[in-house]
Design a protein around this motif. Structure first.
Motif, PDB file in Angstrom:
ATOM      1  N   VAL A  77       0.864  -1.175   0.000  1.00 23.62           N
ATOM      2  CA  VAL A  77       0.000   0.000   0.000  1.00 23.62           C
ATOM      3  C   VAL A  77       0.899   1.223   0.000  1.00 23.62           C
ATOM      4  CG1 VAL A  77      -1.906  -1.168   1.156  1.00 23.62           C
ATOM      5  CG2 VAL A  77      -0.186   0.036   2.519  1.00 23.62           C
ATOM      6  N   VAL A  78       0.349   2.355  -0.451  1.00 25.64           N
ATOM      7  CA  VAL A  78       1.185   3.538  -0.640  1.00 25.64           C
ATOM      8  C   VAL A  78       1.321   4.319   0.668  1.00 25.64           C
ATOM      9  CG1 VAL A  78       0.381   3.678  -3.029  1.00 25.64           C
ATOM     10  CG2 VAL A  78      -0.682   5.146  -1.291  1.00 25.64           C
ATOM     11  N   PRO A  79       2.410   5.069   0.831  1.00 24.86           N
ATOM     12  CA  PRO A  79       2.503   5.984   1.974  1.00 24.86           C
ATOM     13  C   PRO A  79       1.335   6.966   1.981  1.00 24.86           C
ATOM     14  CG  PRO A  79       4.637   5.761   0.889  1.00 24.86           C
ATOM     15  CD  PRO A  79       3.638   5.080   0.000  1.00 24.86           C
ATOM     16  N   VAL A  80       0.954   7.413   3.167  1.00 26.30           N
ATOM     17  CA  VAL A  80      -0.240   8.256   3.291  1.00 26.30           C
ATOM     18  C   VAL A  80      -0.092   9.569   2.520  1.00 26.30           C
ATOM     19  CG1 VAL A  80       0.519   9.386   5.438  1.00 26.30           C
ATOM     20  CG2 VAL A  80      -1.928   9.129   4.948  1.00 26.30           C
ATOM     21  N   THR A  81       1.127  10.040   2.312  1.00 24.11           N
ATOM     22  CA  THR A  81       1.330  11.283   1.553  1.00 24.11           C
ATOM     23  C   THR A  81       1.473  11.052   0.049  1.00 24.11           C
ATOM     24  OG1 THR A  81       3.692  11.084   2.045  1.00 24.11           O
ATOM     25  CG2 THR A  81       2.398  12.553   3.464  1.00 24.11           C
ATOM     26  N   TYR A  82       1.590   9.799  -0.380  1.00 26.22           N
ATOM     27  CA  TYR A  82       1.904   9.531  -1.791  1.00 26.22           C
ATOM     28  C   TYR A  82       0.859  10.042  -2.785  1.00 26.22           C
ATOM     29  CZ  TYR A  82       2.768   7.221  -6.205  1.00 26.22           C
ATOM     30  OH  TYR A  82       2.971   6.992  -7.550  1.00 26.22           O
ATOM     31  N   PRO A  83      -0.448   9.935  -2.543  1.00 24.88           N
ATOM     32  CA  PRO A  83      -1.397  10.397  -3.571  1.00 24.88           C
ATOM     33  C   PRO A  83      -1.203  11.854  -4.003  1.00 24.88           C
ATOM     34  CG  PRO A  83      -2.520   8.980  -2.016  1.00 24.88           C
ATOM     35  CD  PRO A  83      -1.158   9.222  -1.447  1.00 24.88           C
ATOM     36  N   HIS A  84      -0.493  12.644  -3.204  1.00 21.56           N
ATOM     37  CA  HIS A  84      -0.156  14.002  -3.667  1.00 21.56           C
ATOM     38  C   HIS A  84       0.645  13.950  -4.964  1.00 21.56           C
ATOM     39  CE1 HIS A  84       0.721  18.300  -3.350  1.00 21.56           C
ATOM     40  NE2 HIS A  84       1.971  17.997  -3.656  1.00 21.56           N
ATOM     41  N   MET A  85       1.411  12.882  -5.174  1.00 19.46           N
ATOM     42  CA  MET A  85       2.168  12.736  -6.420  1.00 19.46           C
ATOM     43  C   MET A  85       1.238  12.648  -7.627  1.00 19.46           C
ATOM     44  SD  MET A  85       5.394  12.724  -5.519  1.00 19.46           S
ATOM     45  CE  MET A  85       4.769  14.048  -4.461  1.00 19.46           C
ATOM     46  N   LEU A  86       0.071  12.027  -7.438  1.00 17.17           N
ATOM     47  CA  LEU A  86      -0.900  11.916  -8.526  1.00 17.17           C
ATOM     48  C   LEU A  86      -1.625  13.233  -8.744  1.00 17.17           C
ATOM     49  CD1 LEU A  86      -2.472   8.474  -7.547  1.00 17.17           C
ATOM     50  CD2 LEU A  86      -0.511   8.913  -9.050  1.00 17.17           C
TER      51      LEU A  86
ATOM     52  N   THR B 117       9.420  17.556   3.390  1.00 12.59           N
ATOM     53  CA  THR B 117       9.543  17.676   4.842  1.00 12.59           C
ATOM     54  C   THR B 117       8.337  17.052   5.537  1.00 12.59           C
ATOM     55  OG1 THR B 117       8.528  19.893   5.017  1.00 12.59           O
ATOM     56  CG2 THR B 117      10.904  19.787   4.610  1.00 12.59           C
ATOM     57  N   LEU B 118       7.151  17.200   4.950  1.00  8.73           N
ATOM     58  CA  LEU B 118       5.957  16.584   5.536  1.00  8.73           C
ATOM     59  C   LEU B 118       6.027  15.065   5.406  1.00  8.73           C
ATOM     60  CD1 LEU B 118       3.195  16.608   6.835  1.00  8.73           C
ATOM     61  CD2 LEU B 118       2.197  17.099   4.585  1.00  8.73           C
ATOM     62  N   ALA B 119       6.368  14.571   4.215  1.00  6.42           N
ATOM     63  CA  ALA B 119       6.428  13.124   4.002  1.00  6.42           C
ATOM     64  C   ALA B 119       7.458  12.482   4.930  1.00  6.42           C
ATOM     65  CB  ALA B 119       6.755  12.829   2.542  1.00  6.42           C
ATOM     66  N   ARG B 120       8.633  13.101   5.027  1.00  5.91           N
ATOM     67  CA  ARG B 120       9.677  12.518   5.885  1.00  5.91           C
ATOM     68  C   ARG B 120       9.241  12.520   7.352  1.00  5.91           C
ATOM     69  NH1 ARG B 120      11.989   9.663   8.202  1.00  5.91           N
ATOM     70  NH2 ARG B 120      14.231   9.313   8.542  1.00  5.91           N
ATOM     71  N   SER B 121       8.533  13.559   7.770  1.00  6.60           N
ATOM     72  CA  SER B 121       8.043  13.632   9.150  1.00  6.60           C
ATOM     73  C   SER B 121       7.002  12.563   9.422  1.00  6.60           C
ATOM     74  CB  SER B 121       7.463  15.021   9.419  1.00  6.60           C
ATOM     75  OG  SER B 121       8.458  16.022   9.320  1.00  6.60           O
ATOM     76  N   VAL B 122       6.101  12.341   8.463  1.00  6.25           N
ATOM     77  CA  VAL B 122       5.070  11.316   8.631  1.00  6.25           C
ATOM     78  C   VAL B 122       5.676   9.920   8.571  1.00  6.25           C
ATOM     79  CG1 VAL B 122       2.980  10.332   7.606  1.00  6.25           C
ATOM     80  CG2 VAL B 122       3.228  12.810   7.777  1.00  6.25           C
ATOM     81  N   ALA B 123       6.690   9.743   7.732  1.00  6.48           N
ATOM     82  CA  ALA B 123       7.324   8.426   7.610  1.00  6.48           C
ATOM     83  C   ALA B 123       7.875   7.945   8.949  1.00  6.48           C
ATOM     84  CB  ALA B 123       8.437   8.481   6.572  1.00  6.48           C
ATOM     85  N   ALA B 124       8.303   8.872   9.789  1.00  6.30           N
ATOM     86  CA  ALA B 124       8.896   8.499  11.073  1.00  6.30           C
ATOM     87  C   ALA B 124       7.884   7.901  12.040  1.00  6.30           C
ATOM     88  CB  ALA B 124       9.569   9.726  11.697  1.00  6.30           C
TER      89      ALA B 124
END
Length: 305
Positions: free
Chosen positions: A73-82, A229-236
């Motif tokens: 499944v995709v990271p929670v921030t990934y759909p921003h890429m679409l 910065t948001l994606a990296r923060s959420v990834a943690a």
């Protein structure tokens, strides 16, 4: 508001950059198809991207750059890429009064209703309404809705500040996230981080690439992408978040590259609060929080398309 426009395919980062830059070039910005409409009377725009496929290779590239594990499944921030190509389509549309260069991302809210699987085919819609007043200019809310088989699975609101322009009205309070955590783990960010993330995201804004291109746009050297910065923060903390979650963030100060930043996160009941700060003085680059979707105090569904 005019009817929705359709983006048949991702145009690529070079084409996106050219479309974004042309309205800022004197002379060229007067040409038909480039010339911007007046801000007065702007009521909004909608762009659609039907049938976007979540490609495993791209998801894994994104996960590697942003610090997420490899999953089905995709990271929670990934759909921003679409959605990002649609953001640029809106900003490059002659009916959108403001040039893309100079737009500053100041807030972001994401609501994931469920996990999005690698390989899913999704319909993406981005809408922006009339400008809102701000002390330093105007705010534009880009609302994204991602649907699978007609059902919303992911929504977001990206709020951009355009300095200089004004509209009537009283500015509304922005997103406030109290009790910013400080200290924590330090991350060393390399000089080429903006170029690496641009290669994955398609966001090749010159402010993120090289010292020379950043200085041309008023920065002393290149800066990290806010969404990195948001994606990296959420990834943690993503492995401790529920499947249905709302993530809110305020972008405070740019992260110059290369640099060292500090990351801290704190849990209070069902709420995670996190911050990316300057380790020398604890001044925030980003402050955010994550709560179960629909929980009291959450922004809830951000999209409205």
């Amino acid at each position: 508001m005019p009817g929705p426009r359709t983006l048949a395919a991702d145009p690529g980062s070079v084409t996106t950059l050219l479309r974004a830059a042309l309205p800022a070039v004197p002379g060229l910005n007067l040409l038909p198809g480039v010339r911007k409409a007046p801000a007065e009377g702007f009521g909004g725009l909608t762009w659609d991207r039907p049938g976007a496929v979540v490609e495993r290779a791209h998801v894994e590239q994104y996960a590697a750059v942003c610090g997420f594990p490899r999953r089905d499944v995709v990271p929670v921030t990934y759909p921003h890429m679409l959605a990002f190509p649609l953001h640029m389509a809106v900003m490059s549309d002659p009916a959108f009064p403001w040039a893309a260069l100079g737009m500053v991302h100041v807030e972001n809210t994401i609501t994931a209703h469920r996990d999005v699987a690698v390989g899913e085919r999704l319909d993406v819609r981005v809408s922006v309404g009339a400008a809102r007043p701000h002390d330093k200019g105007v705010l534009l809310d880009f609302d994204t809705t991602v649907r699978a088989a007609g059902e919303p699975v992911w929504e977001s609101r990206s709020t951009y500040l355009r300095r200089g322009s004004t509209v009537d009205g009283v500015p509304a309070p922005g997103l406030v996230i109290p009790h910013q955590p400080t200290g924590g783990t330090q991350w060393r960010l390399p000089a080429d981080l903006g170029r690496t993330y641009a290669g994955v995201s398609g966001d090749a804004n010159p402010i993120h690439l090289y010292p020379l291109t950043a200085r041309a746009l008023g920065f002393r050297r290149q800066i990290a992408h806010g969404m990195w910065t948001l994606a990296r923060s959420v990834a943690a903390i993503e492995n401790r978040l529920p499947e249905a979650v709302t993530v809110e963030a305020v972008f405070r100060k740019p992260v110059f590259l290369p640099s060292t930043v500090a990351y801290a996160a704190r849990r209070d009941d069902d709420t995670w609060t996190f911050a990316l700060t300057n380790p020398q003085d604890d001044s925030p680059h980003l402050v955010g929080r994550a709560v179960p979707a629909g929980a009291a105090g959450a922004a809830g569904s951000a999209g409205g398309a």
